[in-house]
Write a protein that holds these residues in place. Sequence first.
Motif, PDB file in Angstrom:
ATOM      1  N   SER A  70      -2.052  19.306  15.700  1.00  0.00           N
ATOM      2  CA  SER A  70      -1.896  17.856  15.875  1.00  0.00           C
ATOM      3  C   SER A  70      -0.604  17.488  16.598  1.00  0.00           C
ATOM      4  O   SER A  70      -0.276  16.310  16.686  1.00  0.00           O
ATOM      5  N   SER A  94     -10.234  17.461  16.679  1.00  0.00           N
ATOM      6  CA  SER A  94      -9.554  16.317  17.261  1.00  0.00           C
ATOM      7  C   SER A  94      -9.584  15.159  16.263  1.00  0.00           C
ATOM      8  O   SER A  94      -9.417  15.361  15.058  1.00  0.00           O
ATOM      9  N   VAL A  98      -8.637   9.422  19.377  1.00  0.00           N
ATOM     10  CA  VAL A  98      -8.542   9.632  20.827  1.00  0.00           C
ATOM     11  C   VAL A  98      -9.194   8.508  21.621  1.00  0.00           C
ATOM     12  O   VAL A  98      -9.019   8.421  22.840  1.00  0.00           O
ATOM     13  N   LYS A 129      -3.661  14.407  20.431  1.00  0.00           N
ATOM     14  CA  LYS A 129      -5.009  14.926  20.208  1.00  0.00           C
ATOM     15  C   LYS A 129      -5.834  14.919  21.492  1.00  0.00           C
ATOM     16  O   LYS A 129      -6.563  15.874  21.775  1.00  0.00           O
ATOM     17  N   ARG A 130      -5.711  13.870  22.285  1.00  0.00           N
ATOM     18  CA  ARG A 130      -6.451  13.853  23.547  1.00  0.00           C
ATOM     19  C   ARG A 130      -5.922  14.927  24.490  1.00  0.00           C
ATOM     20  O   ARG A 130      -6.706  15.599  25.173  1.00  0.00           O
ATOM     21  N   GLU A 133      -7.462  18.134  23.446  1.00  0.00           N
ATOM     22  CA  GLU A 133      -8.840  18.237  23.930  1.00  0.00           C
ATOM     23  C   GLU A 133      -8.872  18.724  25.374  1.00  0.00           C
ATOM     24  O   GLU A 133      -9.632  19.637  25.735  1.00  0.00           O
ATOM     25  N   LEU A 147     -15.654  19.603  20.616  1.00  0.00           N
ATOM     26  CA  LEU A 147     -14.590  18.665  20.267  1.00  0.00           C
ATOM     27  C   LEU A 147     -15.062  17.880  19.051  1.00  0.00           C
ATOM     28  O   LEU A 147     -15.951  17.029  19.163  1.00  0.00           O
ATOM     29  N   ARG A 149     -14.497  15.117  16.322  1.00  0.00           N
ATOM     30  CA  ARG A 149     -13.687  13.906  16.207  1.00  0.00           C
ATOM     31  C   ARG A 149     -13.958  13.215  14.865  1.00  0.00           C
ATOM     32  O   ARG A 149     -14.687  12.228  14.801  1.00  0.00           O
TER      33      ARG A 149
END
Length: 325
Positions: A70, A94, A98, A129-130, A133, A147, A149
């Motif tokens: 993170s 994630s 995001v 987090k983005r 990714e 991914l 979320r």
Amino acid sequence: MRLLLLGGTDFAGRALAETARDRGWDVTVFHRGEHPAPPGVRALHGDRTGPGGLAALATGTWDAAVDTWSGAPRAVRDAARLLADRVGRAVFVSSRSVYAWPAAPGLAEDGPLADGDPDAGATDFAADKRGGELAVLREYGEDRVLLARPGLILGPRENSGRLPWWLRRVARGGRVLAPGPYDTPLQYVDARDLADALTAGLHGAYNTAGPTGGTTMGELLDTCLRVTGSDAELRWTDPAVLDAAGVSGWTDLPLWAPPGSELHGAVHGGDVTKALATGLRPRPLLDTVADTWAHLRSLPPDAEPPVADGLAPDLEAKALALRDA
């Protein structure tokens, strides 16, 4: 199945390690050693933020690798770059954070996203987090990456302390300020159900949570009463009264946000049609609450598990007085 878990000793990561181990998988966790690894898994140690911190991962092959990081996206990038030729597929845990703020109610995986940089240092949670990714996608390729979320994650060992705060407050008894309306919808995922989703062999982006409104604030607090055996009296209070008393959703009252607010829509309103269609099966609320309470009660008397700050007693008394008036 050979699984490498980057993290895996605390809360959601630990749930994944234990789930995979119980399925008979060969599980390796790479971590800093701050928490003991689950029994029955192999542990490698290293601090990925320092020079040579990934040395323990220089050799070895795995069918899948899961990263729960993170912080700075470049830490995700460096691990993915080192492992991409020796790992079959990758999972990055994630967050629904995001999505560009505010995430509208009903937002699916194709919604607008926050900005992120796979080569950046730590900035804020959404950007980090983005960026993570993007780092995993770049190093592994889209067809090898899941991914995940999730939004709100609950269950035993919860390290944000939101559900534990409510359990302890209800167990203490007395008049409990309960944020209304009773039927305010909640959306969450139990960490153990998230672990099932992560081991399902999927790729692409998934909002990994239960259905919005799968439970309500009223059902949650009633269940807290049931599992703690408390004689507490829930005093359901209109959001307008809470606002007038200076009580804030989410911070003062963990898990809850005023219905109709941007915060409620973003936290409790995600479209999870895709995840449910591929087999995500949320367990009953009672299991999540009861198991969290059982874990809290199993801790040594001197242990200090993470518990959210929550509502201060004097502010609770003020809000209850305003409600009564």
